[in-house]
Design an enzyme around this catalytic site. Structure first.
Site, PDB file in Angstrom:
ATOM      1  N   HIS A 168      -9.980  -3.904  -6.237  1.00  0.00           N
ATOM      2  CA  HIS A 168      -8.841  -4.306  -5.697  1.00  0.00           C
ATOM      3  C   HIS A 168      -9.335  -4.828  -4.272  1.00  0.00           C
ATOM      4  O   HIS A 168     -10.357  -4.666  -3.711  1.00  0.00           O
ATOM      5  CB  HIS A 168      -8.133  -3.295  -5.207  1.00  0.00           C
ATOM      6  CG  HIS A 168      -8.545  -2.099  -4.401  1.00  0.00           C
ATOM      7  ND1 HIS A 168      -9.555  -1.170  -5.020  1.00  0.00           N
ATOM      8  CD2 HIS A 168      -8.362  -1.739  -3.417  1.00  0.00           C
ATOM      9  CE1 HIS A 168      -9.947  -0.542  -3.922  1.00  0.00           C
ATOM     10  NE2 HIS A 168      -9.409  -0.720  -2.768  1.00  0.00           N
ATOM     11  N   ASN A 194     -13.320  -3.763   0.230  1.00  0.00           N
ATOM     12  CA  ASN A 194     -14.119  -2.623   0.271  1.00  0.00           C
ATOM     13  C   ASN A 194     -14.695  -2.388  -1.270  1.00  0.00           C
ATOM     14  O   ASN A 194     -13.796  -1.782  -1.915  1.00  0.00           O
ATOM     15  CB  ASN A 194     -13.676  -1.623   1.039  1.00  0.00           C
ATOM     16  CG  ASN A 194     -12.953  -1.652   2.311  1.00  0.00           C
ATOM     17  OD1 ASN A 194     -13.435  -2.817   3.014  1.00  0.00           O
ATOM     18  ND2 ASN A 194     -12.105  -0.957   2.662  1.00  0.00           N
ATOM     19  N   ASN A 227       0.828  -1.385   0.035  1.00  0.00           N
ATOM     20  CA  ASN A 227      -0.062  -0.035   0.062  1.00  0.00           C
ATOM     21  C   ASN A 227       0.860   1.122  -0.126  1.00  0.00           C
ATOM     22  O   ASN A 227       1.918   1.441   0.771  1.00  0.00           O
ATOM     23  CB  ASN A 227      -0.971  -0.002   1.428  1.00  0.00           C
ATOM     24  CG  ASN A 227      -2.046   1.083   1.265  1.00  0.00           C
ATOM     25  OD1 ASN A 227      -1.922   1.988   0.857  1.00  0.00           O
ATOM     26  ND2 ASN A 227      -3.361   0.448   1.260  1.00  0.00           N
ATOM     27  N   PHE A 255     -25.602   3.370  13.107  1.00  0.00           N
ATOM     28  CA  PHE A 255     -25.452   3.868  14.790  1.00  0.00           C
ATOM     29  C   PHE A 255     -24.861   2.315  15.420  1.00  0.00           C
ATOM     30  O   PHE A 255     -24.480   2.239  16.437  1.00  0.00           O
ATOM     31  CB  PHE A 255     -26.624   4.307  15.602  1.00  0.00           C
ATOM     32  CG  PHE A 255     -27.608   3.164  15.702  1.00  0.00           C
ATOM     33  CD1 PHE A 255     -27.646   2.653  17.027  1.00  0.00           C
ATOM     34  CD2 PHE A 255     -28.495   2.803  14.719  1.00  0.00           C
ATOM     35  CE1 PHE A 255     -28.515   1.695  17.016  1.00  0.00           C
ATOM     36  CE2 PHE A 255     -29.446   1.815  14.940  1.00  0.00           C
ATOM     37  CZ  PHE A 255     -29.598   1.284  16.163  1.00  0.00           C
ATOM     38  N   HIS A 301     -11.399   0.783  -9.072  1.00  0.00           N
ATOM     39  CA  HIS A 301     -10.548  -0.260  -9.730  1.00  0.00           C
ATOM     40  C   HIS A 301     -10.612  -1.441  -8.787  1.00  0.00           C
ATOM     41  O   HIS A 301     -10.168  -1.194  -7.661  1.00  0.00           O
ATOM     42  CB  HIS A 301      -9.241   0.286 -10.063  1.00  0.00           C
ATOM     43  CG  HIS A 301      -8.645  -0.534 -11.061  1.00  0.00           C
ATOM     44  ND1 HIS A 301      -8.024  -0.097 -12.166  1.00  0.00           N
ATOM     45  CD2 HIS A 301      -8.346  -1.790 -11.061  1.00  0.00           C
ATOM     46  CE1 HIS A 301      -7.299  -1.293 -12.914  1.00  0.00           C
ATOM     47  NE2 HIS A 301      -7.646  -2.326 -11.742  1.00  0.00           N
ATOM     48  N   GLN A 344      -7.439  -5.912   0.086  1.00  0.00           N
ATOM     49  CA  GLN A 344      -6.341  -5.391   0.672  1.00  0.00           C
ATOM     50  C   GLN A 344      -5.807  -6.660   1.930  1.00  0.00           C
ATOM     51  O   GLN A 344      -6.625  -7.587   2.272  1.00  0.00           O
ATOM     52  CB  GLN A 344      -6.572  -4.292   1.574  1.00  0.00           C
ATOM     53  CG  GLN A 344      -7.201  -2.801   0.909  1.00  0.00           C
ATOM     54  CD  GLN A 344      -7.223  -1.677   1.791  1.00  0.00           C
ATOM     55  OE1 GLN A 344      -6.359  -1.318   2.248  1.00  0.00           O
ATOM     56  NE2 GLN A 344      -8.295  -1.397   1.587  1.00  0.00           N
TER      57      GLN A 344
END
Lengths: 340, 340
Positions: free
Chosen positions: A164, A151, A74, A313, A162, A166
């Site tokens: 991806h 995500n 990253n 919440f 794009h 993680q």
């Protein structure tokens, strides 16, 4: 310099990473990123740190074009890779040096190709990349847990369109993982059977929460889904570690994942979602209180659609209200027309 | 018919409430609600269910004008108040009838007056209303936990701007509360001292995370804050239950809360936030595994600013990355000009 701090009230570890503030698009979702400046674009390999893994069908050299998938550190890592994991308690509080890995899996060179729109072998390639990186990072004795997540979309916290995923390697085991291990252990202690085995059996008997099934996996909406259309992908073979899945299983997983995401997209008009791969810790210590907890665990994938701020919440309260029963969500997802 | 389901993998309870889908403004934040149709507006008391509590300085009759604060049942309750808590397991899964209370505290008749903009006695009135409702709901033997929270702003899941809080009485104890009790117990077992006592002592020694302090409370940014500018309001007197706070303490709490919210607003340009009152369970059962866990706990308030979707994926992963150290956030909040 990043650090890990533990909240003594909840047991939760938090990564403090002032570096992350330098990210240019912190508050903006880049759906239309200029291909000239996108670090994920084909031909822009020099804009990322050197790749740590890649699939290059043409045998091309690293960090240039020719790839089908790349894994790179990253650019704004939450943790740094160098150094020792120094325990540095501060009175009642616990603190560790923020040592870890933070990598990005660029799933395809195509800037607009979603994971579920890749052909099966493209999805399979992503799943093999996860495994390969996990195996490599497991060799580093400083790391205790490897978190793989994706995500998708602005409401899920993504900043780039794009496709991806993680990968984060941590020197500690997250509280939420510890809790799941503990639940599985308690169940096994009492029933002398596996929790995930019973869960699988129950889902196969009830059938009304199942979205998809193949020889290796079931995709279902969990009985106590936190949000509408939440899904779990559970392997039929009992294994605590994702890395133990073989090629045949990862091909089946590719089918399960592709089907789950396609059906989710068609059910909800392309929602944002978080995907998390839950696997057992790769290494234990007294600190993690995890000895012998692994064996009752089974790796799996959780997919959590993000439907606006409604669920907002719940993050603060840890308390969920869901207005859609999983049986209803699964029925909808089974019947939706996907054009395939 | 609502029901409570327990996730066997995480231990988390989820409320399933199909009724909640009828809420008109589910996906829309009503900042400019028409006073003619607002159920919280002065003169529209007939638009809410009959009040269960009110402060009426002029001695006026219930459910008409004349009030300074009203507590009414939620028009779209997540749980229903009638019935028994029937345990209805489904194979490996646990299920309970969705019995509970779901109330709304309308904090002021003024449609645009934020909690922190009320004079001190207005804030105090809200805190006394929380206590009064908690005491009343505690008498109902079906309830084990009372959750009080406030969602402010669209990013926090609020759907109305008119200042309000929510009260939920549950027949189970949420996992997150159980975890906190368990952490406090473990600490006490080992150190033979209270976790919260040590935490308070440490904060008073370090001072760099403190935002505000008075004779009864400290307001500080927790050492392992999940998000930038998170705050905890911790009472100096050791008490597991909020209801044990007396008038003097609630006046001090009003000062602490007002100061915290004013400083938060001026530090971050009026952010959305979730506020949660964490108090010990009001009742235990074998099911909650909570016997004797209370005594080491201390009630407190958590305030969690919601800064866009950045923190989005943390909900899915249970894993937090924070780019602002609490020492830095507290320094900023101490120094910000509040115009007061």
């Amino acid at each position: 310099m990043p650090e890990l701090r533990r909240d003594p009230v909840s047991g939760r570890w938090v990564i403090f990473s002032p570096e992350r503030r330098r990210r240019p698009s912190d508050y903006k979702y880049m759906s239309e990123q200029d291909p000239a400046t996108s670090p994920f674009a084909y031909g822009n390999e020099h804009l990322t740190p050197p790749e740590v893994f890649a699939v290059r069908p043409d045998g091309s050299a690293p960090d240039g074009p020719g790839w089908a998938l790349r894994v790179v550190p990253n650019r704004y890592p939450a943790l740094r890779i160098e150094g020792d994991v120094k325990c540095d308690p501060h009175g009642v509080y616990d603190r560790l040096g923020g040592v870890g890995a933070h990598e990005v899996v660029i799933e395809t060179p195509e800037p607009r190709l979603a994971l579920e729109d890749q052909p099966l072998d493209g999805v399979h390639r992503v799943l093999e990349a996860y495994k390969s990186r996990m195996l490599d990072l497991t060799r580093d004795h400083r790391f205790h847990y490897i978190l793989i997540f994706k995500n998708h979309g602005p409401l899920a916290g993504a900043t780039l369109m794009h496709a991806h995923s993680q990968i984060v390697a941590l020197p500690v085991v997250p509280m939420v993982v510890f809790q799941q291990l503990e639940m599985a252990r308690r169940y096994a202690e009492f029933r002398e059977r596996g929790l995930f085995e019973d869960l699988l059996r129950q889902e196969e008997r009830d059938r009304d929460r199942i979205v998809h099934e193949n020889s290796g996996f079931i995709v279902f909406c969990p009985y106590a889904s936190r949000v509408p259309f939440e899904m779990m992908i559970l392997p039929k073979r009992a294994e605590p570690h994702y890395t133990s899945a073989d090629t045949g299983e990862l091909l089946q997983l590719a089918d399960a994942l592709k089907t789950a995401l396609v059906r989710l997209r068609h059910s909800l008009d392309g929602p944002s979602y978080n995907l998390v791969l839950r696997s057992a810790p790769i290494r234990c210590s007294a600190r993690d209180r995890l000895t012998h907890l692994h064996e009752d665990y089974r790796w799996h994938i959780e997919i959590m659609p993000r439907l606006g701020h409604l669920a907002g919440f719940e993050m603060g309260t840890g308390f969920f209200i869901n207005s859609v029963l999983p049986e209803e969500a699964a029925r909808h997802m089974r019947s939706v027309h996907t054009g395939e």
